[in-house]
Motif scaffolding. Structure first.
Motif, short mmCIF file in Angstrom:
data_model
loop_
_atom_site.label_atom_id
_atom_site.label_comp_id
_atom_site.label_asym_id
_atom_site.label_seq_id
_atom_site.Cartn_x
_atom_site.Cartn_y
_atom_site.Cartn_z
N ASN A 8 37.86 3.50 4.65
CA ASN A 8 37.46 4.38 5.75
C ASN A 8 37.25 5.79 5.20
OD1 ASN A 8 37.16 5.95 8.03
ND2 ASN A 8 38.89 5.03 9.15
N THR A 9 36.00 6.24 5.17
CA THR A 9 35.71 7.56 4.61
C THR A 9 36.19 8.70 5.49
OG1 THR A 9 33.48 7.44 5.56
CG2 THR A 9 33.72 6.78 3.25
N GLN A 10 36.67 8.38 6.69
CA GLN A 10 37.33 9.41 7.51
C GLN A 10 38.69 9.76 6.90
OE1 GLN A 10 36.21 10.72 10.69
NE2 GLN A 10 34.26 9.86 10.04
N ASP A 11 39.28 8.78 6.19
CA ASP A 11 40.61 8.97 5.61
C ASP A 11 40.57 9.31 4.12
OD1 ASP A 11 41.78 8.34 8.07
OD2 ASP A 11 41.79 6.19 7.60
N VAL A 12 39.68 8.62 3.39
CA VAL A 12 39.57 8.82 1.94
C VAL A 12 38.10 9.00 1.60
CG1 VAL A 12 39.90 7.78 -0.34
CG2 VAL A 12 41.62 7.44 1.44
N ASN A 13 37.78 10.04 0.82
CA ASN A 13 36.37 10.25 0.50
C ASN A 13 36.23 10.98 -0.84
OD1 ASN A 13 33.63 9.99 0.86
ND2 ASN A 13 33.60 11.01 2.85
N VAL A 14 34.97 11.09 -1.29
CA VAL A 14 34.64 11.71 -2.57
C VAL A 14 34.68 13.23 -2.43
CG1 VAL A 14 32.78 12.05 -4.25
CG2 VAL A 14 33.20 9.77 -3.29
N PHE A 15 35.33 13.90 -3.39
CA PHE A 15 35.30 15.37 -3.40
C PHE A 15 34.60 15.93 -4.64
CE2 PHE A 15 39.33 14.37 -5.49
CZ PHE A 15 39.32 15.21 -6.59
N PHE A 16 34.32 15.04 -5.63
CA PHE A 16 33.58 15.51 -6.81
C PHE A 16 32.85 14.33 -7.44
CE2 PHE A 16 33.05 16.43 -11.35
CZ PHE A 16 32.50 17.70 -11.32
N THR A 17 31.57 14.56 -7.80
CA THR A 17 30.76 13.55 -8.48
C THR A 17 30.29 14.14 -9.81
OG1 THR A 17 29.97 12.69 -6.36
CG2 THR A 17 28.70 12.08 -8.31
N THR A 18 30.44 13.37 -10.88
CA THR A 18 30.10 13.88 -12.21
C THR A 18 28.59 13.91 -12.44
OG1 THR A 18 30.03 11.73 -13.32
CG2 THR A 18 32.18 12.79 -13.13
N ALA A 19 28.19 14.58 -13.50
CA ALA A 19 26.80 14.53 -13.96
C ALA A 19 26.54 13.13 -14.54
CB ALA A 19 26.57 15.60 -15.03
N PRO A 20 25.27 12.72 -14.67
CA PRO A 20 24.96 11.36 -15.15
C PRO A 20 25.24 11.16 -16.64
CG PRO A 20 23.12 12.32 -13.91
CD PRO A 20 24.07 13.43 -14.21
N TYR A 21 25.47 9.90 -16.99
CA TYR A 21 25.67 9.48 -18.38
C TYR A 21 25.29 8.00 -18.51
CZ TYR A 21 30.04 7.91 -16.21
OH TYR A 21 30.96 7.34 -15.37
N PHE A 22 25.10 7.51 -19.74
CA PHE A 22 24.82 6.09 -19.97
C PHE A 22 26.11 5.29 -19.82
CE2 PHE A 22 21.03 7.72 -22.14
CZ PHE A 22 20.08 6.78 -21.74
N ASN A 23 25.97 4.06 -19.29
CA ASN A 23 27.18 3.25 -19.15
C ASN A 23 26.95 1.78 -19.54
OD1 ASN A 23 29.85 2.69 -18.68
ND2 ASN A 23 29.83 3.20 -16.53
N TYR A 24 27.31 0.87 -18.66
CA TYR A 24 27.45 -0.56 -18.98
C TYR A 24 26.27 -1.19 -19.74
CZ TYR A 24 31.03 -0.35 -15.26
OH TYR A 24 32.11 -0.03 -14.48
N ASN A 25 26.58 -2.31 -20.43
CA ASN A 25 25.53 -3.14 -21.04
C ASN A 25 26.04 -4.54 -21.33
OD1 ASN A 25 26.57 -3.49 -23.84
ND2 ASN A 25 26.29 -1.27 -23.99
N TRP A 26 25.10 -5.44 -21.53
CA TRP A 26 25.40 -6.79 -22.04
C TRP A 26 25.24 -6.74 -23.56
CZ3 TRP A 26 27.66 -10.48 -19.37
CH2 TRP A 26 27.49 -10.53 -17.98
N SER A 27 26.28 -7.14 -24.27
CA SER A 27 26.26 -7.07 -25.73
C SER A 27 26.57 -8.42 -26.36
CB SER A 27 27.31 -6.06 -26.24
OG SER A 27 26.90 -4.74 -26.04
N VAL A 28 26.08 -8.60 -27.60
CA VAL A 28 26.37 -9.79 -28.40
C VAL A 28 26.77 -9.35 -29.80
CG1 VAL A 28 24.73 -11.21 -27.12
CG2 VAL A 28 23.98 -10.07 -29.21
N HIS A 29 27.29 -10.28 -30.59
CA HIS A 29 27.63 -9.99 -31.98
C HIS A 29 26.38 -10.14 -32.83
CE1 HIS A 29 29.73 -10.11 -35.83
NE2 HIS A 29 30.82 -9.69 -35.21
N ALA A 30 26.24 -9.30 -33.84
CA ALA A 30 25.06 -9.33 -34.71
C ALA A 30 24.91 -10.66 -35.44
CB ALA A 30 25.12 -8.19 -35.72
#
Length: 291
Positions: free
Chosen positions: A212-234
């Motif tokens: 419930n965002t009336q009770d809990v909500n975001v007060f700060f959002t970061t700048a963008p960055y690279f994140n998740y990926n699907w990876s395999v072994h070489a």
């Protein structure tokens, strides 16, 4: 002379037997099962729900069995690919960096979601807590996710340090929930005053009315960055690697079956990615003293 011809006959017979055996023997080296796991960013049941349809899709595309098995924690996901106990892993950016370093540069990222090219973390608190900025967190009890989480620890910590806030010195207590859903629960229950997590998990919880965002909500959002990926072994054969990559990139949001898989993965579509995309995360981890 008789000995010579006997030797020739025996050799010919053996050659024929080997040829016959090879003709009827399955290709011993051909891989028949693709072993897949993911970092446990949410509960194991949710991981299975999210990734089983993708596993079924990969089975059809690759013509081989795909076995999805959740792991207990983030380090286990890293070690499983480094030691080739699994073939494909869904990594966060930081766990990819950890695995790549541990393996001596032998982890190959294949694809990332379009969302992962501009990922963000959010800081949340109870709306009546008086916490409206990062500075307001000083003296408070704060939760991160897993210590190896990109969006739940590394990048939030990096942005805190940029704001001249040192968690170990400035916070009353630091907790590590282990997963993003547990992070939200820790704020809702009042176990901590504020917390940081993956923006897509937060948006999913809001969309599904699990918070419930009336009770809990975001007060700060970061700048963008690279994140998740699907990876395999070489060491994975190049042809199998390319087939997996093509299957991921081939998920088309215009196809209803594909659209459902993408929705479960919180993805618009998958794009190719490279190790260079994660150099910034590696630098941030070194600056934060996490590598």
């Amino acid at each position: 002379m008789r000995t010579f011809f006997t030797f020739k006959l025996h050799t010919a017979a053996l050659t024929g037997l080997f040829a016959l055996a090879a003709a009827f023997m399955p290709a011993a080296q051909a891989q028949t099962t693709l072993r897949v796991t993911t970092i446990p960013e949410e509960a194991a049941t949710e991981q299975v729900r999210k990734f089983t349809p993708l596993a079924n899709y990969l089975e059809k595309q690759l013509g081989m069995k795909v076995l999805f098995t959740p792991v207990t924690d983030y380090p286990a996901a890293v070690e499983s690919l480094v030691n080739k106990k699994v073939d494909v892993v869904w990594f966060g950016g930081f766990t990819f960096v950890q695995a790549n370093i541990r393996s001596g540069g032998k982890i190959v990222p294949l694809a990332q979601r379009e969302e992962d090219t501009k990922f963000q973390s959010v800081f949340i608190a109870k709306t009546n807590s008086g916490i409206k900025s990062l500075a307001d967190m000083k003296g408070k009890q704060v939760s991160f996710g897993s210590q190896s989480s990109t969006s739940g620890h590394l990048m939030p910590r990096s942005f805190l340090l940029q704001a001249n806030i040192e968690p170990e010195k400035d916070f009353k207590r630091i907790a590590y929930s282990g997963a993003h859903d547990a992070t939200i629960a820790s704020v809702v229950s009042g176990k901590v005053d504020a917390a940081a997590l993956d923006i897509t998990v937060w948006k999913k919880f809001v969309a599904e009315n699990k918070v419930n965002t009336q009770d809990v909500n975001v007060f700060f959002t970061t700048a963008p960055y690279f994140n998740y990926n699907w990876s395999v072994h070489a060491d994975m054969p190049a042809d199998l690697r390319e087939k997996i990559k093509a299957a991921l990139l081939g998920l088309n949001p215009a196809n209803p079956e594909h659209a459902e898989i993408l929705k479960l993965n919180r993805a618009t579509r998958y794009l190719p990615t490279t190790p260079e995309n994660y150099k910034g995360l590696e630098s941030a981890a070194r600056s934060a003293g996490l590598l």
